[in-house]
Every structure is written in structure tokens, then in C-alpha cells.
Design a protein around this motif. Structure first.
Motif, PDB file in Angstrom:
ATOM      1  N   GLU A  16      -2.778  17.334  21.687  1.00 20.79           N
ATOM      2  CA  GLU A  16      -3.495  17.044  20.443  1.00 20.79           C
ATOM      3  C   GLU A  16      -4.865  16.396  20.656  1.00 20.79           C
ATOM      4  O   GLU A  16      -5.840  16.806  20.015  1.00 20.79           O
ATOM      5  CB  GLU A  16      -2.606  16.189  19.533  1.00 20.79           C
ATOM      6  CG  GLU A  16      -3.032  16.186  18.091  1.00 20.79           C
ATOM      7  CD  GLU A  16      -4.117  15.176  17.819  1.00 20.79           C
ATOM      8  OE1 GLU A  16      -4.892  15.421  16.894  1.00 20.79           O
ATOM      9  OE2 GLU A  16      -4.198  14.157  18.528  1.00 20.79           O
ATOM     10  N   GLU A  43     -11.981  22.583  11.538  1.00 23.34           N
ATOM     11  CA  GLU A  43     -10.934  21.875  12.299  1.00 23.34           C
ATOM     12  C   GLU A  43     -11.507  20.625  12.964  1.00 23.34           C
ATOM     13  O   GLU A  43     -10.882  19.557  12.939  1.00 23.34           O
ATOM     14  CB  GLU A  43     -10.327  22.806  13.355  1.00 23.34           C
ATOM     15  CG  GLU A  43      -9.217  22.182  14.157  1.00 23.34           C
ATOM     16  CD  GLU A  43      -7.994  21.819  13.335  1.00 23.34           C
ATOM     17  OE1 GLU A  43      -7.225  20.944  13.783  1.00 23.34           O
ATOM     18  OE2 GLU A  43      -7.779  22.393  12.247  1.00 23.34           O
ATOM     19  N   ARG A  46     -12.094  17.991  10.257  1.00 23.05           N
ATOM     20  CA  ARG A  46     -10.814  17.449   9.801  1.00 23.05           C
ATOM     21  C   ARG A  46     -10.280  16.400  10.769  1.00 23.05           C
ATOM     22  O   ARG A  46      -9.849  15.331  10.388  1.00 23.05           O
ATOM     23  CB  ARG A  46      -9.801  18.580   9.618  1.00 23.05           C
ATOM     24  CG  ARG A  46      -8.481  18.137   9.001  1.00 23.05           C
ATOM     25  CD  ARG A  46      -7.533  19.311   8.817  1.00 23.05           C
ATOM     26  NE  ARG A  46      -7.061  19.859  10.077  1.00 23.05           N
ATOM     27  CZ  ARG A  46      -6.088  19.327  10.810  1.00 23.05           C
ATOM     28  NH1 ARG A  46      -5.485  18.225  10.407  1.00 23.05           N
ATOM     29  NH2 ARG A  46      -5.703  19.892  11.918  1.00 23.05           N
ATOM     30  N   ARG A  47     -10.372  16.717  12.040  1.00 23.41           N
ATOM     31  CA  ARG A  47      -9.862  15.797  13.059  1.00 23.41           C
ATOM     32  C   ARG A  47     -10.722  14.549  13.184  1.00 23.41           C
ATOM     33  O   ARG A  47     -10.208  13.459  13.420  1.00 23.41           O
ATOM     34  CB  ARG A  47      -9.722  16.505  14.388  1.00 23.41           C
ATOM     35  CG  ARG A  47      -8.582  17.490  14.369  1.00 23.41           C
ATOM     36  CD  ARG A  47      -8.472  18.320  15.631  1.00 23.41           C
ATOM     37  NE  ARG A  47      -7.338  19.190  15.507  1.00 23.41           N
ATOM     38  CZ  ARG A  47      -6.065  18.818  15.713  1.00 23.41           C
ATOM     39  NH1 ARG A  47      -5.797  17.586  16.072  1.00 23.41           N
ATOM     40  NH2 ARG A  47      -5.090  19.678  15.564  1.00 23.41           N
ATOM     41  N   HIS A  49     -12.495  13.129  10.785  1.00 29.92           N
ATOM     42  CA  HIS A  49     -12.284  12.302   9.598  1.00 29.92           C
ATOM     43  C   HIS A  49     -10.932  11.612   9.629  1.00 29.92           C
ATOM     44  O   HIS A  49     -10.749  10.569   9.009  1.00 29.92           O
ATOM     45  CB  HIS A  49     -12.418  13.140   8.321  1.00 29.92           C
ATOM     46  CG  HIS A  49     -13.819  13.514   8.041  1.00 29.92           C
ATOM     47  ND1 HIS A  49     -14.156  14.739   7.501  1.00 29.92           N
ATOM     48  CD2 HIS A  49     -14.997  12.861   8.230  1.00 29.92           C
ATOM     49  CE1 HIS A  49     -15.467  14.799   7.376  1.00 29.92           C
ATOM     50  NE2 HIS A  49     -15.995  13.692   7.810  1.00 29.92           N
ATOM     51  N   ARG A  50     -10.002  12.206  10.340  1.00 31.61           N
ATOM     52  CA  ARG A  50      -8.656  11.648  10.438  1.00 31.61           C
ATOM     53  C   ARG A  50      -8.599  10.454  11.387  1.00 31.61           C
ATOM     54  O   ARG A  50      -7.760   9.586  11.250  1.00 31.61           O
ATOM     55  CB  ARG A  50      -7.709  12.753  10.923  1.00 31.61           C
ATOM     56  CG  ARG A  50      -6.260  12.452  10.700  1.00 31.61           C
ATOM     57  CD  ARG A  50      -5.407  13.617  11.043  1.00 31.61           C
ATOM     58  NE  ARG A  50      -5.447  13.830  12.486  1.00 31.61           N
ATOM     59  CZ  ARG A  50      -4.945  14.879  13.102  1.00 31.61           C
ATOM     60  NH1 ARG A  50      -4.368  15.822  12.403  1.00 31.61           N
ATOM     61  NH2 ARG A  50      -5.005  15.012  14.393  1.00 31.61           N
ATOM     62  N   SER A  51      -9.513  10.417  12.341  1.00 32.33           N
ATOM     63  CA  SER A  51      -9.435   9.331  13.348  1.00 32.33           C
ATOM     64  C   SER A  51     -10.143   8.076  12.917  1.00 32.33           C
ATOM     65  O   SER A  51     -10.681   7.895  11.911  1.00 32.33           O
ATOM     66  CB  SER A  51     -10.022   9.799  14.670  1.00 32.33           C
ATOM     67  OG  SER A  51     -11.276  10.404  14.525  1.00 32.33           O
TER      68      SER A  51
END
Length: 51
Positions: A16, A43, A46-47, A49-51
Motif C-alpha cells: 500500500e 488515485e 485520493r491517497r 488527501h487521506r494521509s
């Protein structure tokens, strides 16, 4: 992904963290479609912003 995990012994948790960097590298590849570039950019965003 399940098949890859089974065959390699490497789990998603190990893979991941590499998804965004590999996607970013693929953006520089020749001969990828605009559609694929858009999928990669989405993608990555998205990743990030997630961290």
C-alpha cells in the motif's frame, strides 16, 4: 490482489505505501492514454488527501 498475496507472500499492508509513488512514476511513461493518466492522478490525489 488476493492471488498476488497468496503467490508472493507479500500482504497489502506492505504494498500500500508504494501505490502512490508507483502511480506517479507511471505518469511519466510513454504511450498511456489520457483516461489512464486521469485515473492515476485521481488515485494519487485520493491517497495524498487521506494521509
Amino acid at each position: 490482489m488476493e492471488e498476488y498475496e497468496r503467490l508472493s507472500g507479500i500482504g497489502y499492508k506492505d504494498i500500500e505505501p508504494w501505490i502512490a509513488p508507483v502511480a506517479a512514476r507511471k505518469l511519466a511513461a510513454d504511450a498511456i492514454s489520457v483516461e489512464e493518466k486521469n485515473l492515476l492522478v485521481n488515485e494519487i490525489r485520493r491517497r495524498l488527501h487521506r494521509s
